[in-house]
Write an enzyme that holds these catalytic residues in place. Structure first.
Site, mmCIF file in Angstrom:
data_model
loop_
_atom_site.group_PDB
_atom_site.id
_atom_site.type_symbol
_atom_site.label_atom_id
_atom_site.label_comp_id
_atom_site.label_asym_id
_atom_site.label_seq_id
_atom_site.Cartn_x
_atom_site.Cartn_y
_atom_site.Cartn_z
ATOM 1 N N ARG A 59 0.330 -1.309 -0.011
ATOM 2 C CA ARG A 59 -0.310 0.105 -0.356
ATOM 3 C C ARG A 59 0.732 1.479 0.010
ATOM 4 N NH1 ARG A 59 -1.674 2.170 4.399
ATOM 5 N NH2 ARG A 59 -2.757 -0.123 5.521
ATOM 6 N N TYR A 112 -10.735 18.666 -16.146
ATOM 7 C CA TYR A 112 -11.189 17.128 -16.819
ATOM 8 C C TYR A 112 -12.965 17.748 -16.246
ATOM 9 C CZ TYR A 112 -11.921 12.310 -16.754
ATOM 10 O OH TYR A 112 -12.331 10.399 -16.429
ATOM 11 N N ASP A 184 -2.973 19.477 -14.546
ATOM 12 C CA ASP A 184 -2.759 18.449 -15.405
ATOM 13 C C ASP A 184 -2.104 18.528 -17.180
ATOM 14 O OD1 ASP A 184 -3.827 15.738 -16.643
ATOM 15 O OD2 ASP A 184 -5.752 16.092 -15.180
ATOM 16 N N LYS A 209 -4.235 6.996 -20.098
ATOM 17 C CA LYS A 209 -5.113 7.760 -20.799
ATOM 18 C C LYS A 209 -2.979 7.408 -22.159
ATOM 19 C CE LYS A 209 -8.461 8.684 -19.627
ATOM 20 N NZ LYS A 209 -8.489 10.087 -19.138
#
Ligand SMILES: *Cc1c(COP(=O)(O)O)cnc(C)c1O
Length: 403
Positions: A59, A112, A184, A209
């Site tokens: 984690r 976005y 971003d 992406k």
């Protein structure tokens, strides 16, 4: 070896992969181990307290995930990098990790869709003030920033109309008031644009992406100033939005061909944008590589290529969009972008489905807009495909007239 001094194509392949791997393997193994064992308790303690390098529990950190983090760190020229289960994981952890009640964010209206939801629905419930400015109105944005803020959040080029924001200019304005600048960089990729070199403090990617590039793995990345990345990492290792070894491997593998894919997608998208611009059935084309695009000047300054995504509107209604899209052969009609295969869809049913027609109009998104993410197929085949689908549209017009 210090890959930050190497070209991006070389760094994409080698960064994070110089350690000798298990039994001499020449590619990084997928380490699907939850925990990492130690024979020496003192060594374990040193790793656990950050005095020595190593992994304790996946984690927090994992060797396969680390390979991917190294690749983005080098490609963006960053001090540090960390990762998340998805791009939205990266964005929400960055915002919630750095902000607190009473803080103020200045951003743009065209972020976005998921990011917009954080700004409009979630941050305000934690008494975080958010001001969203007209995308591309730099004077308005500078005025809002000068009023005082803690974080300036940018995205460029934007989704789906490819608006361009001046990273250098707004970073300078943000730093005057001591705000952190987050960009971003998903649409541009580190091959076309490096926000940290333009003055930003942090860069975010939806690795789902272009970085992964094959539409088969989800992930998010954050890189930039060490102190800030560590602060977000401390939050992420506790809230648990961690990236797993399997998708990290797929994304890192995809990144080895990043420069090749992006160079091809840049060239194909520009060619397709020019083709569509000249077509009588096309109303408007949005691509920062076109000289007629309002953001072309800034894009030329801050980008080395204009990316693989464009959008365009047809001269016609939403019904014509339906006809046109279903006639295309080399395209998946699907959400997402940045894959080896071409993907297309109308923002009306994908990214901006939750808005009303009036709200879409306000953002300059026509109902007949189509977002087209160019894959790595042969560009002549893609143009041929678009040609026949546009021809079918003419046939539809004629049929309607004769009925
Ligand atoms: C897709 C996308 C995101 C969100 O990434 P996920 O991996 O889907 O969570 C964020 N920003 C941009 C620009 C995107 O295209």
């Amino acid at each position: 070896m210090d890959f930050s001094k190497k070209n991006k194509g070389t760094a994409s392949v080698w960064a994070g992969e110089t350690d000798p791997f298990y039994k001499g393997a020449t590619t990084s193994p997928i380490v699907n181990s939850v925990a990492f064992a130690y024979h020496d308790l003192d060594e374990w303690h040193d790793v656990a307290t950050g005095k020595a390098e190593g992994h304790i529990y996946s984690r927090n950190t994992n060797p396969t995930v680390h390979v991917l983090e190294e690749k983005i760190r080098i490609l963006e020229g960053a001090e540090a990098a960390t990762s998340f289960a998805t791009g939205m994981g990266a964005i929400s952890n960055t915002l919630f990790g750095l902000l607190a009640p009473g803080k103020r964010v200045v951003s743009i209206k065209d972020t976005y869709g998921g990011t917009s939801r954080l700004f409009l629905d979630f941050l305000p419930t934690y008494q975080i003030n958010v001001t969203l400015c007209e995308t591309g109105n730099h004077e308005a944005m500078e005025a809002e920033i000068a009023k005082g803020c803690d974080l300036v959040y940018l995205e460029t080029p934007t989704n789906p109309t490819l608006k361009v924001v001046d990273i250098k200019r707004l970073s300078a304005a943000a730093h005057q008031v001591g705000a952190v600048v987050v960009v971003d960089n998903t649409f541009a990729t580190p091959i076309n644009q490096n926000p940290l070199k333009l003055g930003a403090d942090l860069v975010i990617h939806s690795a789902t992406k272009f970085l992964g590039g094959h539409s088969d793995a989800m992930g998010g990345l954050l890189c930039g100033k060490k102190e800030l990345v560590e602060k977000v990492f401390r939050f992420r290792e506790i809230n648990g939005a961690s990236l797993q070894a399997d998708p990290a491997y797929l994304i890192a593998r995809g990144m080895k061909t990043l420069e090749l894919r992006i160079e091809r997608q840049n060239a194909s998208a520009l060619k397709i944008a020019r083709f569509l611009k000249a077509h009588p059935k096309v109303n408007d084309v949005f691509y920062p590589g076109l000289e007629t695009h309002p953001g072309h000047g800034i894009a030329k300054e801050q980008m080395s290529g204009f990316g693989g995504v464009l959008s365009f509107s047809l001269k016609g209604s939403y019904d014509d969009v339906k006809t046109f899209l279903t006639k295309l052969n080399f395209v998946h009609l699907a959400a997402s972008l940045g894959s080896v295969s071409t993907l297309a869809g109308p923002p009306r049913t994908t990214s901006h489905v939750e808005l009303t027609e009036a709200q879409r109009a306000q953002l300059g998104i026509p109902e007949s807009l189509i977002r087209y993410s160019v894959g790595i197929e042969n560009v002549e085949d893609l143009i041929g495909d678009l040609t026949q689908a546009l021809a079918a549209l003419e046939a539809v017009f004629e049929t309607e007239k004769t009925v």
